[in-house]
Design a protein around this motif. Structure first.
Motif, PDB file in Angstrom:
ATOM      1  N   THR A 245      -4.387  -9.758 -25.123  1.00  0.00           N
ATOM      2  CA  THR A 245      -2.921  -9.760 -25.230  1.00  0.00           C
ATOM      3  C   THR A 245      -2.292  -8.678 -24.360  1.00  0.00           C
ATOM      4  OG1 THR A 245      -2.747  -8.154 -27.060  1.00  0.00           O
ATOM      5  CG2 THR A 245      -3.164 -10.470 -27.644  1.00  0.00           C
ATOM      6  N   GLY A 246      -3.057  -7.653 -24.002  1.00  0.00           N
ATOM      7  CA  GLY A 246      -2.508  -6.541 -23.234  1.00  0.00           C
ATOM      8  C   GLY A 246      -1.641  -5.613 -24.048  1.00  0.00           C
ATOM      9  N   ARG A 247      -1.714  -5.726 -25.386  1.00  0.00           N
ATOM     10  CA  ARG A 247      -0.839  -4.929 -26.252  1.00  0.00           C
ATOM     11  C   ARG A 247      -1.587  -3.859 -27.042  1.00  0.00           C
ATOM     12  NH1 ARG A 247       3.064  -9.372 -29.330  1.00  0.00           N
ATOM     13  NH2 ARG A 247       3.931 -10.359 -27.455  1.00  0.00           N
ATOM     14  N   THR A 248      -2.853  -3.650 -26.759  1.00  0.00           N
ATOM     15  CA  THR A 248      -3.644  -2.770 -27.613  1.00  0.00           C
ATOM     16  C   THR A 248      -3.680  -1.338 -27.072  1.00  0.00           C
ATOM     17  OG1 THR A 248      -5.652  -3.379 -26.411  1.00  0.00           O
ATOM     18  CG2 THR A 248      -5.118  -4.649 -28.388  1.00  0.00           C
ATOM     19  N   SER A 249      -3.951  -0.418 -27.988  1.00  0.00           N
ATOM     20  CA  SER A 249      -4.098   0.993 -27.626  1.00  0.00           C
ATOM     21  C   SER A 249      -5.525   1.320 -27.219  1.00  0.00           C
ATOM     22  CB  SER A 249      -3.707   1.876 -28.823  1.00  0.00           C
ATOM     23  OG  SER A 249      -4.533   1.564 -29.948  1.00  0.00           O
ATOM     24  N   TYR A 250      -6.429   0.363 -27.344  1.00  0.00           N
ATOM     25  CA  TYR A 250      -7.837   0.589 -27.027  1.00  0.00           C
ATOM     26  C   TYR A 250      -8.254  -0.281 -25.840  1.00  0.00           C
ATOM     27  CZ  TYR A 250      -8.468  -3.821 -29.557  1.00  0.00           C
ATOM     28  OH  TYR A 250      -8.383  -5.130 -29.977  1.00  0.00           O
ATOM     29  N   GLY A 251      -9.335   0.113 -25.199  1.00  0.00           N
ATOM     30  CA  GLY A 251      -9.855  -0.639 -24.064  1.00  0.00           C
ATOM     31  C   GLY A 251     -11.332  -0.943 -24.251  1.00  0.00           C
ATOM     32  N   TYR A 252     -11.982  -1.375 -23.183  1.00  0.00           N
ATOM     33  CA  TYR A 252     -13.377  -1.784 -23.288  1.00  0.00           C
ATOM     34  C   TYR A 252     -14.312  -0.612 -23.566  1.00  0.00           C
ATOM     35  CZ  TYR A 252     -12.155  -6.495 -21.905  1.00  0.00           C
ATOM     36  OH  TYR A 252     -11.622  -7.759 -21.895  1.00  0.00           O
ATOM     37  N   ALA A 253     -13.993   0.578 -23.061  1.00  0.00           N
ATOM     38  CA  ALA A 253     -14.825   1.741 -23.354  1.00  0.00           C
ATOM     39  C   ALA A 253     -14.777   2.073 -24.844  1.00  0.00           C
ATOM     40  CB  ALA A 253     -14.371   2.945 -22.534  1.00  0.00           C
ATOM     41  N   ASP A 254     -13.584   1.984 -25.429  1.00  0.00           N
ATOM     42  CA  ASP A 254     -13.438   2.224 -26.873  1.00  0.00           C
ATOM     43  C   ASP A 254     -14.205   1.167 -27.664  1.00  0.00           C
ATOM     44  OD1 ASP A 254     -11.465   4.384 -26.556  1.00  0.00           O
ATOM     45  OD2 ASP A 254     -10.163   2.765 -25.842  1.00  0.00           O
ATOM     46  N   TRP A 255     -14.096  -0.077 -27.209  1.00  0.00           N
ATOM     47  CA  TRP A 255     -14.805  -1.151 -27.905  1.00  0.00           C
ATOM     48  C   TRP A 255     -16.313  -0.960 -27.824  1.00  0.00           C
ATOM     49  CZ3 TRP A 255     -17.859  -4.671 -25.004  1.00  0.00           C
ATOM     50  CH2 TRP A 255     -18.540  -5.594 -25.808  1.00  0.00           C
ATOM     51  N   LEU A 256     -16.851  -0.548 -26.683  1.00  0.00           N
ATOM     52  CA  LEU A 256     -18.290  -0.354 -26.546  1.00  0.00           C
ATOM     53  C   LEU A 256     -18.806   0.713 -27.509  1.00  0.00           C
ATOM     54  CD1 LEU A 256     -18.921  -0.587 -22.689  1.00  0.00           C
ATOM     55  CD2 LEU A 256     -19.897  -2.074 -24.471  1.00  0.00           C
ATOM     56  N   ARG A 257     -18.053   1.791 -27.680  1.00  0.00           N
ATOM     57  CA  ARG A 257     -18.460   2.817 -28.647  1.00  0.00           C
ATOM     58  C   ARG A 257     -18.453   2.246 -30.057  1.00  0.00           C
ATOM     59  NH1 ARG A 257     -15.543   6.173 -25.023  1.00  0.00           N
ATOM     60  NH2 ARG A 257     -13.592   5.811 -26.169  1.00  0.00           N
TER      61      ARG A 257
ATOM     62  N   ASP B 273     -10.052   1.280 -33.780  1.00  0.00           N
ATOM     63  CA  ASP B 273      -9.435   2.594 -33.963  1.00  0.00           C
ATOM     64  C   ASP B 273      -9.719   3.217 -35.327  1.00  0.00           C
ATOM     65  OD1 ASP B 273      -8.353   2.400 -31.441  1.00  0.00           O
ATOM     66  OD2 ASP B 273      -6.399   1.657 -32.123  1.00  0.00           O
ATOM     67  N   ALA B 274     -10.620   2.597 -36.112  1.00  0.00           N
ATOM     68  CA  ALA B 274     -10.844   3.076 -37.481  1.00  0.00           C
ATOM     69  C   ALA B 274     -11.639   4.373 -37.540  1.00  0.00           C
ATOM     70  CB  ALA B 274     -11.546   2.002 -38.309  1.00  0.00           C
ATOM     71  N   GLY B 275     -12.377   4.704 -36.474  1.00  0.00           N
ATOM     72  CA  GLY B 275     -13.133   5.943 -36.453  1.00  0.00           C
ATOM     73  C   GLY B 275     -14.568   5.767 -36.923  1.00  0.00           C
ATOM     74  N   TYR B 276     -15.352   6.834 -36.778  1.00  0.00           N
ATOM     75  CA  TYR B 276     -16.781   6.796 -37.079  1.00  0.00           C
ATOM     76  C   TYR B 276     -17.057   7.729 -38.250  1.00  0.00           C
ATOM     77  CZ  TYR B 276     -16.323   4.830 -32.455  1.00  0.00           C
ATOM     78  OH  TYR B 276     -15.909   4.079 -31.401  1.00  0.00           O
ATOM     79  N   THR B 277     -16.922   7.181 -39.424  1.00  0.00           N
ATOM     80  CA  THR B 277     -17.048   7.943 -40.651  1.00  0.00           C
ATOM     81  C   THR B 277     -18.120   7.316 -41.539  1.00  0.00           C
ATOM     82  OG1 THR B 277     -15.396   6.623 -41.834  1.00  0.00           O
ATOM     83  CG2 THR B 277     -14.581   8.485 -40.526  1.00  0.00           C
ATOM     84  N   LEU B 278     -18.437   7.993 -42.628  1.00  0.00           N
ATOM     85  CA  LEU B 278     -19.379   7.426 -43.593  1.00  0.00           C
ATOM     86  C   LEU B 278     -18.849   6.109 -44.136  1.00  0.00           C
ATOM     87  CD1 LEU B 278     -21.932   7.606 -45.329  1.00  0.00           C
ATOM     88  CD2 LEU B 278     -20.609   8.969 -46.975  1.00  0.00           C
ATOM     89  N   SER B 279     -17.550   6.047 -44.375  1.00  0.00           N
ATOM     90  CA  SER B 279     -16.949   4.819 -44.910  1.00  0.00           C
ATOM     91  C   SER B 279     -17.123   3.650 -43.950  1.00  0.00           C
ATOM     92  CB  SER B 279     -15.461   5.046 -45.191  1.00  0.00           C
ATOM     93  OG  SER B 279     -14.836   3.845 -45.606  1.00  0.00           O
TER      94      SER B 279
END
Length: 269
Positions: free
Chosen positions: A217-229, A151-157
């Motif tokens: 764990t089933g507790r995350t706000s992200y899924g496999y599509a988010d992880w692939l990106r 969830d950190a995003g796609y930035t220069l950092s």
């Protein structure tokens, strides 16, 4: 070049030349392995890194310290070293040098990269499922750490974090080939783990396993599509860092030293 020039070559240049020759000697069989051998070695690499991630999660859960957790992750890199398994980002320096030396083709390199990455992830996914089933107390920590990356995003950092991660892990490979001492190689693995995981650099396989642990764990706000990106972003940065920050400059240095050796050998003959 006169023969005396070769005799006067410093010990540093001699060690660089010897390391370059060892790299190509190791890379040739690595790039020409059978599919069965490559898949098995890469699956084991994902499992070995998973042992390090499991240890990292335990220490982070117990202490809350990112630095101590990073040091604990060294178990995974030591397992890779002593178990002779394969990690995706370890495939930059040695295989690229082998291809440039003409001992393998670029197609061999792409075959190895793709297989190692996929098998690392499959082996790590299975291992982290086992860990999360065995240790439910780690669920909260795993979910929080996984979200920290995905969830950190796609930035220069964040891209710079991936570049640094690729450069650091490839530097470990170079340090391993710079010495024949097992103590020195283990020290390189420990210090690399501390820098990589302790300082929060991004690594496509290591942090994917943390993300997998969170998803199990089933507790995350992200899924496999988010992880692939996120994975595509991390792989791109790791390749840039591994190839440009570490591999390219060291190949240039090695090539200049080996060229000087060849000219000296011709002069001697």
């Amino acid at each position: 070049m006169e023969p005396e020039d070769h005799i006067m070559q410093g010990p540093g240049e001699q060690r660089v030349a010897e390391a370059a020759e060892r790299i190509v000697a190791e890379g040739r069989p690595r790039l020409h392995r059978t599919w069965t051998s490559l898949v098995a070695t890469s699956l084991l690499g994902g499992i070995d890194v998973g042992v390090g991630v499991m240890t990292l999660l335990f220490v982070r859960h117990a202490t809350g310290s990112e630095l101590l957790a990073g040091l604990a992750f060294s178990v995974g890199l030591i397992a890779l070293l002593l178990g002779h398994s394969e990690l995706f980002t370890e495939g930059f320096l040695v295989p690229v040098a082998t291809v440039i030396a003409g001992a393998a083709t670029w197609l061999d390199l792409v075959r190895m990269w793709a297989t190692v990455l996929v098998m690392n992830l499959i082996g790590g996914w299975v291992f982290m499922w086992l860990v999360m089933q065995a240790y439910p107390d780690l669920h909260r920590t795993a979910a929080a750490l996984g979200a920290h990356f995905v969830d950190a995003g796609y930035t220069l950092s964040t891209f710079c974090l991936t570049v640094l991660g690729g450069g650091v892990i490839t530097l470990m490979t170079r340090m391993h080939h710079g010495t024949e001492s097992m103590t020195g190689k283990i020290t390189a693995s420990i210090t690399t783990a501390f820098v990589l995981a302790g300082l929060g650099l991004w690594h496509s396989v290591l942090d994917s396993l943390i993300a997998f642990a969170g998803m199990h764990t089933g507790r995350t706000s992200y899924g496999y599509a988010d992880w692939l990106r996120w994975l595509a972003w991390a792989v791109l940065g790791n390749i840039v860092g591994g190839l440009l920050l570490t591999t390219a400059l060291r190949l240039i240095r090695s090539a200049s030293v080996l060229s000087a050796d060849n000219e000296s050998a011709k002069a001697d003959s």
